[in-house]
Scaffold this motif. Sequence first.
Motif, PDB file in Angstrom:
ATOM      1  N   ALA A 139       0.861  -1.188   0.000  1.00  0.00           N
ATOM      2  CA  ALA A 139       0.000   0.000   0.000  1.00  0.00           C
ATOM      3  C   ALA A 139       0.896   1.237   0.000  1.00  0.00           C
ATOM      4  N   SER A 140       0.638   2.163   0.887  1.00  0.00           N
ATOM      5  CA  SER A 140       1.381   3.419   0.928  1.00  0.00           C
ATOM      6  C   SER A 140       1.055   4.128   2.226  1.00  0.00           C
ATOM      7  N   VAL A 141       1.966   4.979   2.662  1.00  0.00           N
ATOM      8  CA  VAL A 141       1.668   5.847   3.796  1.00  0.00           C
ATOM      9  C   VAL A 141       0.422   6.674   3.503  1.00  0.00           C
ATOM     10  N   ALA A 142       0.112   6.880   2.219  1.00  0.00           N
ATOM     11  CA  ALA A 142      -1.103   7.623   1.849  1.00  0.00           C
ATOM     12  C   ALA A 142      -2.370   6.918   2.317  1.00  0.00           C
TER      13      ALA A 142
ATOM     14  N   THR B 157       6.232  17.854  13.969  1.00  0.00           N
ATOM     15  CA  THR B 157       7.070  17.014  14.831  1.00  0.00           C
ATOM     16  C   THR B 157       6.276  15.955  15.592  1.00  0.00           C
ATOM     17  N   ASP B 158       4.947  15.938  15.432  1.00  0.00           N
ATOM     18  CA  ASP B 158       4.131  14.927  16.115  1.00  0.00           C
ATOM     19  C   ASP B 158       4.362  13.560  15.477  1.00  0.00           C
ATOM     20  N   THR B 159       4.493  12.535  16.298  1.00  0.00           N
ATOM     21  CA  THR B 159       4.722  11.198  15.764  1.00  0.00           C
ATOM     22  C   THR B 159       3.414  10.580  15.266  1.00  0.00           C
ATOM     23  N   PHE B 160       3.582   9.557  14.438  1.00  0.00           N
ATOM     24  CA  PHE B 160       2.431   8.866  13.852  1.00  0.00           C
ATOM     25  C   PHE B 160       2.755   7.378  13.824  1.00  0.00           C
ATOM     26  N   ASP B 161       1.826   6.543  14.329  1.00  0.00           N
ATOM     27  CA  ASP B 161       2.002   5.096  14.211  1.00  0.00           C
ATOM     28  C   ASP B 161       0.651   4.440  13.940  1.00  0.00           C
ATOM     29  N   GLU B 162       0.617   3.112  13.990  1.00  0.00           N
ATOM     30  CA  GLU B 162      -0.589   2.373  13.593  1.00  0.00           C
ATOM     31  C   GLU B 162      -1.745   2.528  14.577  1.00  0.00           C
ATOM     32  N   ASN B 163      -1.500   3.179  15.717  1.00  0.00           N
ATOM     33  CA  ASN B 163      -2.591   3.447  16.660  1.00  0.00           C
ATOM     34  C   ASN B 163      -3.306   4.761  16.342  1.00  0.00           C
ATOM     35  N   ASP B 164      -2.733   5.552  15.426  1.00  0.00           N
ATOM     36  CA  ASP B 164      -3.340   6.824  15.069  1.00  0.00           C
ATOM     37  C   ASP B 164      -4.503   6.628  14.099  1.00  0.00           C
ATOM     38  N   LYS B 165      -5.389   7.606  14.087  1.00  0.00           N
ATOM     39  CA  LYS B 165      -6.533   7.566  13.179  1.00  0.00           C
ATOM     40  C   LYS B 165      -6.078   7.923  11.769  1.00  0.00           C
ATOM     41  N   ARG B 166      -6.559   7.177  10.784  1.00  0.00           N
ATOM     42  CA  ARG B 166      -6.239   7.474   9.392  1.00  0.00           C
ATOM     43  C   ARG B 166      -6.847   8.817   8.997  1.00  0.00           C
ATOM     44  N   PHE B 167      -6.138   9.547   8.123  1.00  0.00           N
ATOM     45  CA  PHE B 167      -6.585  10.877   7.718  1.00  0.00           C
ATOM     46  C   PHE B 167      -6.782  10.931   6.205  1.00  0.00           C
ATOM     47  N   PHE B 168      -7.946  11.444   5.782  1.00  0.00           N
ATOM     48  CA  PHE B 168      -8.271  11.575   4.362  1.00  0.00           C
ATOM     49  C   PHE B 168      -8.743  12.986   4.064  1.00  0.00           C
ATOM     50  N   SER B 169      -8.272  13.527   2.939  1.00  0.00           N
ATOM     51  CA  SER B 169      -8.734  14.840   2.485  1.00  0.00           C
ATOM     52  C   SER B 169      -8.999  14.792   0.983  1.00  0.00           C
ATOM     53  N   GLU B 170     -10.121  15.352   0.574  1.00  0.00           N
ATOM     54  CA  GLU B 170     -10.447  15.414  -0.855  1.00  0.00           C
ATOM     55  C   GLU B 170      -9.568  16.404  -1.598  1.00  0.00           C
TER      56      GLU B 170
ATOM     57  N   LEU C 100       3.310   0.167   8.941  1.00  0.00           N
ATOM     58  CA  LEU C 100       4.063   1.303   8.425  1.00  0.00           C
ATOM     59  C   LEU C 100       5.527   0.898   8.295  1.00  0.00           C
ATOM     60  N   LEU C 101       6.102   1.113   7.102  1.00  0.00           N
ATOM     61  CA  LEU C 101       7.513   0.837   6.858  1.00  0.00           C
ATOM     62  C   LEU C 101       8.204   2.182   6.706  1.00  0.00           C
ATOM     63  N   THR C 102       9.095   2.511   7.643  1.00  0.00           N
ATOM     64  CA  THR C 102       9.580   3.879   7.728  1.00  0.00           C
ATOM     65  C   THR C 102      10.906   3.955   8.465  1.00  0.00           C
ATOM     66  N   SER C 103      11.711   4.931   8.112  1.00  0.00           N
ATOM     67  CA  SER C 103      12.958   5.182   8.821  1.00  0.00           C
ATOM     68  C   SER C 103      12.931   6.593   9.404  1.00  0.00           C
ATOM     69  N   GLU C 104      13.782   7.475   8.906  1.00  0.00           N
ATOM     70  CA  GLU C 104      13.937   8.799   9.520  1.00  0.00           C
ATOM     71  C   GLU C 104      13.329   9.898   8.647  1.00  0.00           C
ATOM     72  N   THR C 105      13.153  11.065   9.266  1.00  0.00           N
ATOM     73  CA  THR C 105      12.585  12.228   8.582  1.00  0.00           C
ATOM     74  C   THR C 105      13.626  13.333   8.479  1.00  0.00           C
ATOM     75  N   TYR C 106      13.783  13.855   7.260  1.00  0.00           N
ATOM     76  CA  TYR C 106      14.681  14.984   6.993  1.00  0.00           C
ATOM     77  C   TYR C 106      13.946  16.018   6.145  1.00  0.00           C
ATOM     78  N   LYS C 107      14.351  17.257   6.269  1.00  0.00           N
ATOM     79  CA  LYS C 107      13.859  18.302   5.371  1.00  0.00           C
ATOM     80  C   LYS C 107      14.390  18.039   3.964  1.00  0.00           C
ATOM     81  N   VAL C 108      13.648  18.514   2.979  1.00  0.00           N
ATOM     82  CA  VAL C 108      14.006  18.229   1.592  1.00  0.00           C
ATOM     83  C   VAL C 108      15.381  18.807   1.239  1.00  0.00           C
TER      84      VAL C 108
END
Length: 310
Positions: free
Chosen positions: A122-125, A141-154, A259-267
Amino acid sequence: MKKVGIIGGSGFIGSYITKQFLKNGFEVKVSTTDITREDKYEHLMALNNTENLYISELNVENKDALKDFVKDCDLVIHSGTPFQLNVENPQKELFDPTIKGTENFLEVMNETPGIEKVVFIASVAAWNTDFPMPAGEKKDTDTFDENDKRFFSEQSHPYAQAKYIAHQVVEKFIENNPQPHFEITTVSPVMVMGKSLSKREDSTSTGVQFLIKNKIAPDAFFQTLYDNDVAFTVVDVADVANATFKAATTPGLHGKDYLLTSETYKVSDIHEMLNHHEPKNNPQIVYKNDLAKNDLGAQFRPVKETLNNY
């Protein structure tokens, strides 16, 4: 010898998954959308154990062709939905193949008695359609894991919406079929980067890395990334393949979505590392990978190592 069918098994992620299964002694059947386009799968012929590799043409929207593709498979990996950012007709290019394709796929799996396990790439999307932006009311900076509610926007990109809705199709199938004859497990990688196994120039994942490496903005989306120095969470393509293999070969994971994920960096730091320079900032942990580590024994290398391999 067990056989795995890998839909999209010659793509950026799929090629590494194919490599992993061949290495571990499986017969591997890989789909391609056009068997005459040898450039799409010729790189697989350089892998080890290719005497156990079979290439087959498949249109996932054709149910009869899909039935024929999976009829002798023990495991099936679905990595065949399009990753497209530049879209002229979202319905035709993204929504139909991703959503209708998932519906058809599940129907065929349900009618094929020999299948033991299905894994969706699938995807983080499927968790947050606004990725790489924060989900809903969350901060950067808020963390996100599989206990969080999924978010959808049109207002999200059509690709993200399609992946989110496709996952809803999977959840609905699991709800309506409480005891299927096969297990379904999903893996949801964040931005997948790393070295491609193929030399194709039309890979979206490879293209994104090329654009960021050279600070090229072909559209407003990429210009916004640079202007706002957006933070990206990255995962290595090889680590995604390893976790997918574990998800496919570990029993008792029905209905899980990792979720398959490592670290977060600015672009801006991703740009530096793609050019083999040191990042100016330390990495952050935003999307967490504890569940994949615990259940799958998955490992995730530092982003710096991933980008230095590009």
